[in-house]
Scaffold this motif. Structure first.
Motif, PDB file in Angstrom:
ATOM      1  N   ASN A  16       0.821  -1.219   0.000  1.00 54.67           N
ATOM      2  CA  ASN A  16       0.000   0.000   0.000  1.00 54.67           C
ATOM      3  C   ASN A  16       0.848   1.259   0.000  1.00 54.67           C
ATOM      4  O   ASN A  16       0.440   2.280  -0.576  1.00 54.67           O
ATOM      5  CB  ASN A  16      -0.935  -0.011   1.215  1.00 54.67           C
ATOM      6  CG  ASN A  16      -2.144  -0.895   1.010  1.00 54.67           C
ATOM      7  OD1 ASN A  16      -3.069  -0.571   0.287  1.00 54.67           O
ATOM      8  ND2 ASN A  16      -2.134  -2.056   1.644  1.00 54.67           N
ATOM      9  N   VAL A  65      -7.511   4.526  -2.239  1.00 58.16           N
ATOM     10  CA  VAL A  65      -7.622   3.064  -2.137  1.00 58.16           C
ATOM     11  C   VAL A  65      -6.465   2.493  -1.321  1.00 58.16           C
ATOM     12  O   VAL A  65      -6.642   1.557  -0.536  1.00 58.16           O
ATOM     13  CB  VAL A  65      -7.673   2.444  -3.542  1.00 58.16           C
ATOM     14  CG1 VAL A  65      -7.568   0.921  -3.466  1.00 58.16           C
ATOM     15  CG2 VAL A  65      -8.966   2.826  -4.252  1.00 58.16           C
ATOM     16  N   GLY A  69      -6.911   0.276   2.073  1.00 56.08           N
ATOM     17  CA  GLY A  69      -6.344  -1.047   2.287  1.00 56.08           C
ATOM     18  C   GLY A  69      -5.458  -1.106   3.519  1.00 56.08           C
ATOM     19  O   GLY A  69      -5.503  -2.078   4.290  1.00 56.08           O
ATOM     20  N   PHE A  84     -11.538  -2.769  -0.643  1.00 55.24           N
ATOM     21  CA  PHE A  84     -10.248  -2.703  -1.332  1.00 55.24           C
ATOM     22  C   PHE A  84     -10.168  -3.766  -2.419  1.00 55.24           C
ATOM     23  O   PHE A  84      -9.697  -3.508  -3.535  1.00 55.24           O
ATOM     24  CB  PHE A  84      -9.130  -2.889  -0.311  1.00 55.24           C
ATOM     25  CG  PHE A  84      -7.750  -2.854  -0.900  1.00 55.24           C
ATOM     26  CD1 PHE A  84      -7.078  -1.653  -1.075  1.00 55.24           C
ATOM     27  CD2 PHE A  84      -7.117  -4.020  -1.287  1.00 55.24           C
ATOM     28  CE1 PHE A  84      -5.807  -1.617  -1.622  1.00 55.24           C
ATOM     29  CE2 PHE A  84      -5.849  -3.998  -1.839  1.00 55.24           C
ATOM     30  CZ  PHE A  84      -5.193  -2.790  -2.004  1.00 55.24           C
TER      31      PHE A  84
END
Length: 267
Positions: A16, A65, A69, A84
């Motif tokens: 991420n 996003v 996540g 996600f």
């Protein structure tokens, strides 16, 4: 808490972070594209605003996003992780479709753009905004005309002129007769369209690299989030041990035939 494997959680966190960096890079590219296109006179192009908005939207969604996540993994909540996962599925499908469409359309870009730019000829009779864009390209790229200096007819603008001695020594200029009086002027020898096409294809290749990179990251995120959701749904499931059945283990015979040795009588 503690239902997700620690190694998997750390891997997902690193993913991420990379995903958020990719979103920030896209936004930075959008800012640079906006500055460059504004300074070189391309601000009036029809697709400029649409392209910039798409870059800003994609970059912002990517960062949001990534934060979603990371939050779901840190709190070990299925809701954010499922959201996600859905975003990764949709994102990977969109990126792959855009990427493959661009790959197939890339060979057709040059003839399509050439046909579009030839509609502007002659440049001395074109619209004012087209002339401003051409003058800006000529001044920045050191070129003259879209395909030749003859695109301007007998009205060669100042942006085409070579007034620098160093440029003349580097063979960037040539002398031309441009009016009925056969007046000579030193203009840039290269036309603008090949130079412009080089940058268009370069931007297209960079865009393809970004799209396929995002698609690969989306597929990787899809797999990682699926594993985390699986662990949250089955936290106490024992690992499955695979054993090989003893098919070829030799078995003792079901019966044995007894052989009585012959007896001999000694006399």
């Amino acid at each position: 808490m503690g239902e997700i494997n620690t190694c998997l959680k750390r891997t997902f966190t690193i993913f991420n972070i990379i995903f958020a960096i990719a979103g920030a890079v896209i936004i930075l590219l959008a800012v640079l594209a906006q500055v460059v296109t504004s300074s070189n006179g391309a601000a009036n192009l029809d697709n400029r605003l649409t392209g910039l908005i798409m870059l800003y939207v994609v970059g912002s969604i990517t960062m949001v996003v990534a934060v979603l996540g990371a939050y779901g993994a840190h709190k070990e909540k299925k809701g954010p992780l499922i959201a996600f996962l859905v975003c990764m599925v949709i994102g990977s499908m969109i990126m792959l479709r855009v990427g493959f469409t661009t790959v197939f359309a890339r060979p057709q870009m040059e003839p399509v753009l050439e046909e579009t730019f030839r509609r502007f000829l002659p440049l001395d009779e074109a619209r004012e905004d087209v002339q401003e864009m051409a003058n800006a390209m000529q001044d920045r790229m050191q070129c003259c005309g879209l395909f030749s200096y003859k695109d301007w007819g007998n009205n060669i603008p100042v942006s085409c002129l070579c007034d620098n001695v160093e440029e003349e020594e580097e063979d960037k200029c040539m002398n031309v007769n441009y009016n009925f009086l056969m007046t000579q002027k030193s203009v840039y020898s290269k036309p603008c369209f090949p130079i412009l096409m080089h940058y268009v294809l370069l931007i297209t290749d960079i865009t393809l690299a970004i799209v396929f990179t995002l698609a690969a990251l989306a597929l990787l995120g899809l797999g990682l989030s699926s594993l985390m959701i699986h662990q949250l749904r089955h936290p106490n499931r024992a690992p499955v041990m695979l054993t090989v059945p003893a098919i070829f283990t030799p078995q003792p015979p079901k019966y044995q035939e007894l052989h009585n040795p012959p007896s001999y009588t000694t006399y």
